[in-house]
Design a protein around this motif. Structure first.
Motif, PDB file in Angstrom:
ATOM      1  N   GLU A   4       0.825  -1.203   0.000  1.00  0.00           N
ATOM      2  CA  GLU A   4       0.000   0.000   0.000  1.00  0.00           C
ATOM      3  C   GLU A   4       0.858   1.251   0.000  1.00  0.00           C
ATOM      4  N   GLN A  22       0.977   4.464  -2.736  1.00  0.00           N
ATOM      5  CA  GLN A  22       0.915   5.888  -2.419  1.00  0.00           C
ATOM      6  C   GLN A  22       2.091   6.644  -3.022  1.00  0.00           C
ATOM      7  N   THR A  82      -7.499   2.074  -1.549  1.00  0.00           N
ATOM      8  CA  THR A  82      -6.742   0.842  -1.304  1.00  0.00           C
ATOM      9  C   THR A  82      -7.548  -0.043  -0.363  1.00  0.00           C
ATOM     10  N   LYS A 109      -7.420  -3.745   1.782  1.00  0.00           N
ATOM     11  CA  LYS A 109      -6.779  -4.987   2.218  1.00  0.00           C
ATOM     12  C   LYS A 109      -7.849  -6.073   2.118  1.00  0.00           C
TER      13      LYS A 109
END
Length: 354
Positions: free
Chosen positions: A213, A217, A230, A232
């Motif tokens: 992640e 970014q 994003t 998970k």
């Protein structure tokens, strides 16, 4: 042998103490040479495994995206009430849990949000169920369309799918290396952030490991991508989990990256994750959900669709998102959207085959 590629390979493949990160420009050049097969097979395989061991940086991923933008397919911009949503899922599919992404995409499309997905066939090393198999099971044969025809379906019916073997053969040419090196290369991370759409988009990026992640970014900041989400998700997909807190990141233009922690039980969706079942059985369950029939898969679809209806700007809050998703499914709007897409794809594929 490419001498220029050899120099870049030496930088990433010199070991844990002496290897160097590539600049954005160098990474773009290396990706370009691999896509165009200017590097030899030995060089490409060595680069992939060395880069995996070193781990890519945000700058390197930005460069890889630059090369994909230069050489890859791009669906042209369309008029849309909301930014086009590009759902980026692992190309090697699902092997443990039942996916809801096609159903989520159909709900969004029925609500007026245009959605683009992309991927290929079963892919090493995981060889999980890919999106294209699920769409085919639902009666949508994206693989039969040209890129221009996919654009027309997106423009008219709010759905599109970029199919790697047909629409991006240069990238498809690198798939065999995944089997040969026995590991996912950094291209598998790149695919989670690639948008094959030329206009304003909302990128949805699934991931498993937190460092990934951060790479998203960094790379997006360098490329000026300021609208993304994003997740998970289940097996690194965009599907929100039902059995644990959903960890989500949201970036909007002119605002900072924000973290969301959504607890399914707070909204009445706590449940065990649905195990992956044989594809024909899964398609039957998906079809039943599209008809508004209550099931665990239906609940997972509402959980995901409601969130994305809110995130894409259709609904002002999550509760409204969930109720809107349920209404769209129960009154047959989502099933009608699927029918529209099937009919368009069948018509266009018949024209293409003449």
């Amino acid at each position: 042998m490419s001498q220029a590629f050899r120099e870049l390979l030496k930088k990433v493949g010199s070991g844990s103490h002496t290897s160097e990160d590539l600049t954005r420009a160098e990474s773009a050049a290396a990706t370009r040479m691999m896509l165009l097969q200017e590097a030899t097979p030995a060089q490409i395989g060595a680069f992939m495994i060395a880069h995996r061991i070193k781990r890519p940086t945000g700058a390197e991923l930005a460069g890889m995206l630059d090369a994909y933008e230069e050489l890859g397919p791009r669906l042209q911009s369309i008029e849309s009430a909301y930014p086009v949503t590009v759902m980026c899922l692992p190309y090697d599919g699902r092997s443990r849990t039942a996916p809801t992404s096609p159903l989520t995409a159909l709900v969004l499309a029925a609500a007026g949000v245009s959605v683009v997905q992309h991927g290929g066939d079963r892919m090493p090393t995981k060889e999980g169920v890919p999106l294209i198999d699920l769409w085919q099971g639902l009666g949508v044969h994206w693989e039969r369309l040209t890129l221009e025809q996919v654009h027309l379906v997106l423009e008219t019916a709010q759905l599109g799918f970029v199919y790697l073997p047909h629409h991006f053969p240069l990238a498809q040419g690198l798939v065999s290396y995944r089997e040969e090196i026995g590991k996912r290369p950094p291209f598998s991370t790149l695919e989670l952030m690639w948008s094959p759409y030329a206009g304003e988009a909302q990128l949805i990026c699934g991931f498993v490991h937190p460092p990934t992640e951060k790479m998203f970014q960094d790379a997006f900041a360098m490329r000026g991508t300021d609208r993304f989400t994003t997740v998970k998700g289940l097996e690194g997909s965009c599907d929100l989990p039902c059995d644990r807190t959903a960890i989500i990141g949201c970036k909007n233009p002119h605002s900072e990256f924000e973290r969301l922690h959504l607890v399914p039980r707070d909204y009445g969706f706590a449940a065990k994750e649905l195990p992956l079942i044989p594809t024909p059985d899964l398609i039957q369950d998906m079809t039943a959900a599209l008809q508004g029939k209550s099931s665990e898969l239906m609940q997972a679809t509402l959980w995901n669709s409601g969130f994305y209806l809110w995130r894409c700007g259709v609904c002002s809050d999550l509760e409204t998102g969930f109720s809107t998703a349920k209404e769209l499914l129960s009154r047959g709007s989502v099933a009608q959207k699927l029918k529209q897409v099937i009919e368009m794809v069948e018509t266009m594929s018949a024209i293409a085959s003449r």
